[in-house]
Enzyme design. Structure first.
Site, PDB file in Angstrom:
ATOM      1  N   GLU A 171     -75.153 -39.580 115.984  1.00  0.00           N
ATOM      2  CA  GLU A 171     -76.579 -39.746 115.947  1.00  0.00           C
ATOM      3  C   GLU A 171     -77.417 -40.327 117.239  1.00  0.00           C
ATOM      4  O   GLU A 171     -78.211 -39.841 117.639  1.00  0.00           O
ATOM      5  CB  GLU A 171     -77.136 -40.129 114.509  1.00  0.00           C
ATOM      6  CG  GLU A 171     -76.843 -39.173 113.239  1.00  0.00           C
ATOM      7  CD  GLU A 171     -75.244 -39.329 112.862  1.00  0.00           C
ATOM      8  OE1 GLU A 171     -74.939 -38.822 111.939  1.00  0.00           O
ATOM      9  OE2 GLU A 171     -74.678 -40.390 113.487  1.00  0.00           O
ATOM     10  N   LYS A 173     -76.213 -40.485 120.255  1.00  0.00           N
ATOM     11  CA  LYS A 173     -76.140 -39.500 121.549  1.00  0.00           C
ATOM     12  C   LYS A 173     -77.314 -38.658 121.404  1.00  0.00           C
ATOM     13  O   LYS A 173     -77.809 -38.386 122.140  1.00  0.00           O
ATOM     14  CB  LYS A 173     -74.741 -39.032 121.399  1.00  0.00           C
ATOM     15  CG  LYS A 173     -74.525 -38.083 122.681  1.00  0.00           C
ATOM     16  CD  LYS A 173     -73.068 -37.361 122.346  1.00  0.00           C
ATOM     17  CE  LYS A 173     -72.879 -36.511 123.434  1.00  0.00           C
ATOM     18  NZ  LYS A 173     -72.808 -37.158 125.048  1.00  0.00           N
ATOM     19  N   SER A 606     -63.649 -32.467 137.760  1.00  0.00           N
ATOM     20  CA  SER A 606     -64.371 -31.563 136.834  1.00  0.00           C
ATOM     21  C   SER A 606     -65.559 -31.090 137.444  1.00  0.00           C
ATOM     22  O   SER A 606     -66.141 -32.020 138.250  1.00  0.00           O
ATOM     23  CB  SER A 606     -64.468 -32.335 135.529  1.00  0.00           C
ATOM     24  OG  SER A 606     -64.948 -33.602 135.632  1.00  0.00           O
ATOM     25  N   GLU A 657     -61.685 -27.398 135.479  1.00  0.00           N
ATOM     26  CA  GLU A 657     -61.268 -27.929 134.354  1.00  0.00           C
ATOM     27  C   GLU A 657     -62.174 -27.483 133.198  1.00  0.00           C
ATOM     28  O   GLU A 657     -62.269 -28.085 132.134  1.00  0.00           O
ATOM     29  CB  GLU A 657     -61.475 -29.488 134.275  1.00  0.00           C
ATOM     30  CG  GLU A 657     -60.419 -30.068 135.482  1.00  0.00           C
ATOM     31  CD  GLU A 657     -60.276 -31.780 135.448  1.00  0.00           C
ATOM     32  OE1 GLU A 657     -60.846 -32.344 134.584  1.00  0.00           O
ATOM     33  OE2 GLU A 657     -59.991 -32.149 136.555  1.00  0.00           O
ATOM     34  N   HIS A 814     -56.990 -41.011 141.625  1.00  0.00           N
ATOM     35  CA  HIS A 814     -58.519 -41.574 141.421  1.00  0.00           C
ATOM     36  C   HIS A 814     -58.450 -42.681 140.474  1.00  0.00           C
ATOM     37  O   HIS A 814     -58.040 -42.939 139.543  1.00  0.00           O
ATOM     38  CB  HIS A 814     -59.185 -40.383 140.941  1.00  0.00           C
ATOM     39  CG  HIS A 814     -60.605 -40.852 140.428  1.00  0.00           C
ATOM     40  ND1 HIS A 814     -61.508 -41.363 141.530  1.00  0.00           N
ATOM     41  CD2 HIS A 814     -61.316 -41.203 139.325  1.00  0.00           C
ATOM     42  CE1 HIS A 814     -62.685 -41.663 140.936  1.00  0.00           C
ATOM     43  NE2 HIS A 814     -62.560 -41.534 139.926  1.00  0.00           N
ATOM     44  N   CYS A 816     -61.407 -45.549 138.700  1.00  0.00           N
ATOM     45  CA  CYS A 816     -62.857 -45.896 138.227  1.00  0.00           C
ATOM     46  C   CYS A 816     -63.189 -47.247 138.774  1.00  0.00           C
ATOM     47  O   CYS A 816     -62.167 -48.005 139.334  1.00  0.00           O
ATOM     48  CB  CYS A 816     -63.070 -45.382 137.016  1.00  0.00           C
ATOM     49  SG  CYS A 816     -63.180 -43.714 136.561  1.00  0.00           S
ATOM     50  N   HIS A 867     -72.695 -40.939 137.497  1.00  0.00           N
ATOM     51  CA  HIS A 867     -73.298 -41.534 136.117  1.00  0.00           C
ATOM     52  C   HIS A 867     -74.846 -41.577 136.090  1.00  0.00           C
ATOM     53  O   HIS A 867     -75.453 -41.984 135.145  1.00  0.00           O
ATOM     54  CB  HIS A 867     -72.671 -42.925 135.983  1.00  0.00           C
ATOM     55  CG  HIS A 867     -71.349 -42.747 135.986  1.00  0.00           C
ATOM     56  ND1 HIS A 867     -70.774 -42.369 134.920  1.00  0.00           N
ATOM     57  CD2 HIS A 867     -70.435 -43.433 136.797  1.00  0.00           C
ATOM     58  CE1 HIS A 867     -69.043 -42.474 135.258  1.00  0.00           C
ATOM     59  NE2 HIS A 867     -69.242 -43.137 136.368  1.00  0.00           N
ATOM     60  N   CYS A 899     -66.839 -39.954 140.773  1.00  0.00           N
ATOM     61  CA  CYS A 899     -66.112 -39.499 139.821  1.00  0.00           C
ATOM     62  C   CYS A 899     -66.138 -37.957 139.447  1.00  0.00           C
ATOM     63  O   CYS A 899     -66.783 -37.306 140.043  1.00  0.00           O
ATOM     64  CB  CYS A 899     -66.440 -40.377 138.540  1.00  0.00           C
ATOM     65  SG  CYS A 899     -64.914 -40.392 137.207  1.00  0.00           S
TER      66      CYS A 899
END
Length: 927
Positions: A171, A173, A606, A657, A814, A816, A867, A899
């Site tokens: 909820e 989100k 992606s 992807e 890769h 992060c 992000h 990313c």
């Protein structure tokens, strides 16, 4: 008003019926609960039967009842509640505005009178409540505060430290993303948050928790909340004084586009704006926090009253909570400064008055305890940090003498900081006995006679059911030595890191399900332990037997052990751990083969998972789209992405992807030994939630996992098409991992499965294979003395999966958010041909490690913070690459985003990647 059925909106099923003859007369009881509240009837000792309507509403107070004390019927005390109690059936009169109603001056709620307050609270018909509230019911926590004294006779204090904030059906989100998209306003977002908090408190109380936290909820991140609370807000975000608005808060979290663009909006526009604060992993977890930023002239002032407001909010609903704050030393040590010579701990004397103000006000408003989280106590601390801890808590003891402070440590052993921790003038100390069970004896031996010890005995970071009998065997001698008054029972850490409720997982294998416990079940385990340790095992023998039976069944299950995997593990030799030639030799072969330009451009893997993609996946899962239809849809999405990449001029392509739900889940679903949930969400950062796979048994790969989709994508272009895999260390670290074998063994099992996939991809024609190890550093132990052991098996696992290919096959990886300085040797030992890393938020500072080490392999530093919804300009990316060129040679550098782009929108991605390609071309023209 139209009511919302909470069972349909939140559970997707009716609240299940309980069989209890003593409460059968309540069959038709209407229970109306807070917005987003999550109603569960207890399996053991049912409180009442609910088969009627579960509804969501808000009830305004009648004017004549506001601010008036009410004498409770059949209650010996006058609660003097400044709230409303209606002795007739309550009827809904629409939604009122939060804060209009008077808050109660007492925390008491009488069993004969249920309270009514703003912000959506439980409303039950008065006559029915009087029948339901028997003394036995009170002990089980149906009434928020009544029964606490009775509970203390039947249970040790049970604390939760913190619970998941996201809601059973995500909820939070939904509320956040609706707000960012401009579909809802600030009031609606805050109302949704308030409802989630109310539900969390109610859930914990009903399950038997007696020490319930407040301020463990956050709209985005609790460390960011702390930065805002103390006014540590960089000038770039435009805040100068007064309460911090949400647009500033979210600009710090997500960036702001600039000009007059509202930072609340999720839409992308051109313009410099303000980049988001740096984000990195919370200790060794997969949760990300926003890194506080400090400078030499930093000042602090109380700029957000969130801890106080949420304590008051809980109190108004009848819950006496223990507020949670990030401790001041941990907060400072988690921060950073643009000046590498500046020590944030030097700001302690400026910071402490703000904390004192908060603690004093909490005390005035009725808080008896406050939990200050100092996980820095499990790190390697120098004497200056230990001295800062002693000064800090001496200050609190002097300036807020009436407050009891619980210092919470977690994620490991206190170790050589134990003397410091035990010397702090605080009322309680929480210790992690899951990660570090051996520290208990030293803590018990060294603790003051009046120190309350919170025993973190249920795993707050993993999903395995506890063997309660085994735990009791360990705990009973400790209770006998310390006495019941000095002990609290708790999880090892906040349960932020585990899903909410196993009851929602109806499709799990029954055996695997019987081995698991999520947050709700873990609170139940804690409550059982608290009761048994208070009154003995006899009354709960069935629960203990069930727990022990589940542990035995798991240990002996044939679903866990695979003899063929054991044979492969035994056959690993040195030839499987190294490439055929050195990087210097390989790179010449690869440069001839690919003939890429200087500063080659690519992406991490992606592309946006649009609503169309998600809807198609859901339709396929429900059987509304056939396999052939779904495959055709995915092929069309892939073809569009490949054509678009060619159109804008990217040098190395990816297929996007679109067939993948998650970079770990997608592989785990095709490997043996993994189980998956439908509702097992945990927060990674902000509104980004993941469903970690559950690694319960030996791992193998029954068949190829990615070869078909790579072949299709490569058939669409003559440019190199990277094959995309997730590495074994990341699959391990982003899963809930079995605890019956060493993590190193589980990781090598995964590496053999990924090795098989790499070899099959090369046989199919793949010339570039990316094996992401995004989570390699986050698995690093918190103590440096343990680093070598972890890095040895982590690097070994990567090399096992990547070394079976020819020299001309280029292996990418890769990583992060990571600080690379202290693990650069291990990164070099991985021997990947190309590594891409997230560097945009750090302004390329992370490349210093590679420069100092003289790292020889190729590197793609991120120039685009994915992000944030911001679209970086070409000039901005060129500036970042200019900084990179000061650290590394042009022949080493690739250009790519930070990313994968799965979480972004195409209207953000398209202009950003066009700008990135333009930046590369301009750099080539000038080089």
């Amino acid at each position: 008003m139209s009511f919302v059925r909470a069972a349909a909106a939140l559970e997707g099923k009716c609240v299940r019926q309980q069989s209890d003859e003593a409460t059968a007369r309540l069959d038709q009881l209407e229970v109306r609960i807070a917005l987003y509240a999550y109603v569960r009837a207890l399996d053991a000792a049912p409180l009442f039967q609910i088969i009627g309507v579960v509804e969501v509403l808000r009830v305004p107070l009648d004017p004549e009842l506001r601010g008036k004390p009410v004498q409770c019927r059949r209650c010996p005390r006058n609660c003097k509640r400044r709230a409303a109690v209606q002795h007739e059936s309550l009827k809904p009169r629409g939604f009122g505005k939060a804060g209009q109603q008077q808050r109660p001056v007492s925390q008491e709620t009488c069993p004969d009178n249920i309270f009514v307050h703003g912000r959506g609270v439980p409303v039950v018909r008065q006559a029915d409540v009087a029948r339901a509230m028997s003394p036995a019911r009170i002990r089980h926590g149906l009434c928020p505060n009544h029964g606490v004294e009775a509970m203390s006779l039947l249970s040790l204090p049970v604390a939760t430290l913190g619970t998941p904030r996201i809601g059973p059906r995500r909820e939070l989100k939904l509320a956040l993303e609706s707000y960012w998209a401009g579909k809802s306003n600030e009031t609606q977002l805050l109302e949704a948050a308030s409802g989630l908090r109310a539900a969390n408190w109610a859930r914990q109380k009903s399950l038997g928790a007696t020490v319930i936290p407040s301020n463990d909820f956050s709209l985005y991140d609790h460390v960011l909340d702390t930065s805002v609370m103390v006014g540590a807000i960089p000038e770039i975000y435009g805040w100068t004084s007064g309460p911090v608005p949400l647009k500033t808060y979210f600009a710090m979290a997500r960036g702001a586009q600039g000009d007059d663009h509202n930072a609340n909006c999720g839409h992308a526009h051109h313009g410099h704006g303000a980049a988001a604060q740096e984000m990195t992993k919370w200790f060794d977890t997969n949760y990300h926090y926003m890194v506080p930023e400090f400078h030499r002239d930093q000042t602090f002032r109380l700029s957000s009253r969130k801890p106080i407001e949420e304590y008051e909010e809980a109190k108004s609903l009848g819950y006496q909570t223990r507020p949670v704050l990030v401790g001041p030393i941990t907060f400072l040590k988690l921060g950073k400064s643009a000046d590498p010579a500046f020590d944030p701990l030097s700001l302690l004397d400026r910071l402490l008055p703000v904390y004192v103000d908060v603690l004093r006000e909490l005390t005035v408003r009725g808080a008896e305890w406050v939990q200050l989280d100092e996980p820095c106590l499990v790190l390697d601390l120098d004497e200056a940090s230990r001295h800062a801890l002693r000064r800090t808590y001496a200050c609190f003891a002097r300036d807020v003498p009436g407050l009891k402070i619980m210092v919470a440590t977690y994620f490991g052993a206190i170790g050589d900081n134990l003397e410091t921790a035990l010397a702090l003038p605080v009322a309680g100390l929480h210790v992690d006995l899951v990660r570090a069970p051996d520290q208990l004896s030293a803590i018990v031996a060294g603790a003051r006679k009046d120190l309350v010890i919170s025993l973190g005995v249920v795993d707050g970071r993993n999903v395995w059911r506890s063997n309660l009998s085994a735990l009791l065997d360990r705990l009973e001698p400790v209770i006998a030595k310390l006495g019941k008054a000095r002990v609290q029972i708790a999880p090892s850490c906040s349960m932020l890191h585990v899903p909410i409720d196993l009851e929602l997982e109806t499709d799990l294998d029954p055996d695997v399900r019987s081995w698991l416990a999520f947050s709700v079940q873990k609170i139940g385990e804690l409550a059982t332990l608290g009761k048994v340790l208070a009154v003995g095992r006899d009354g709960l023998a069935d629960a203990l037997a069930a727990s022990e039976a589940a542990a035995v069944a798991r240990e002996t299950s044939p679903k866990i052990h695979d003899a063929s995997v054991a044979r492969r593990m035994a056959a690993i030799d040195e030839t499987m751990r190294r490439r055929r030639s050195s990087f210097v030799q390989r790179t010449e072969v690869q440069r001839t083969r690919f003939a890429l330009p200087t500063f080659p451009t690519t992406t991490i893997g992606s592309f946006p998972q649009t609503a169309d993609v998600r809807n198609a996946r859901a339709a396929h899962a429900r059987g509304k789209m056939s396999d052939a239809q779904y495959e055709q849809f995915l092929k069309e999405e892939t073809a569009r992405a490949v054509r678009w990449q060619e159109d804008i001029g990217l040098d190395v392509l990816v297929h996007g992807e679109f067939e993948r739900n998650d970079m770990v889940q997608y592989f785990g679903e095709q490997l043996s030994g993994f189980a998956f949930t439908k509702h097992g969400w945990v927060q990674s950062y902000g509104s980004r939630y993941v469903r970690p796979p559950i690694l319960f048994g030996d791992v193998s790969r029954p068949k190829p996992m990615t070869v078909g989709w790579w072949q299709y994508a490569q058939s669409l272009t003559k440019k190199p098409m990277k094959a995309m895999l997730t590495g074994p260390v990341t699959i391990l670290n982003w899963s809930f991992v079995r605890d019956d074998i060493p993590r190193s063994e589980a990781c090598r099992q995964i590496s053999l499965a990924i090795r098989d996939e790499v070899i099959d991809l090369e046989k199919a024609g793949a010339t570039m294979i990316q094996i992401d190890e995004a989570a390699l550093r986050e698995g690093l132990p918190l103590r440096k003395s343990q680093w070598k052991g972890y890095l040895d098996w982590a690097v070994d696992s990567f090399r096992i999966c990547s070394s079976g290919v020819a020299d001309e096959t280029q292996i990418h990886t890769h990583m992060c958010y990571s600080e690379f300085n202290d693990i650069i040797d291990a990164i070099a030992a991985m021997d990947a041909d190309v590594i891409s890393i997230e560097t945009s938020r750090s302004k390329m500072e992370l490349l210093d490690a590679f420069k100092g080490y003289k790292y020889p392999n190729e590197i793609g530093p991120g120039v685009y913070d994915i992000h944030s919804p911001r679209v970086p300009e070409t000039g901005e990316m060129k500036e970042l690459m200019t900084l990179a060129r000061k650290r590394l040679s042009d022949s080493q550098l690739w250009i790519n985003p930070d990313c994968g782009l799965k979480t972004r929108k195409w209207e953000e991605v398209r202009p950003a990647l066009v700008n990135m390609v333009a930046a590369a071309r301009e750099l080539r023209a000038r080089s």
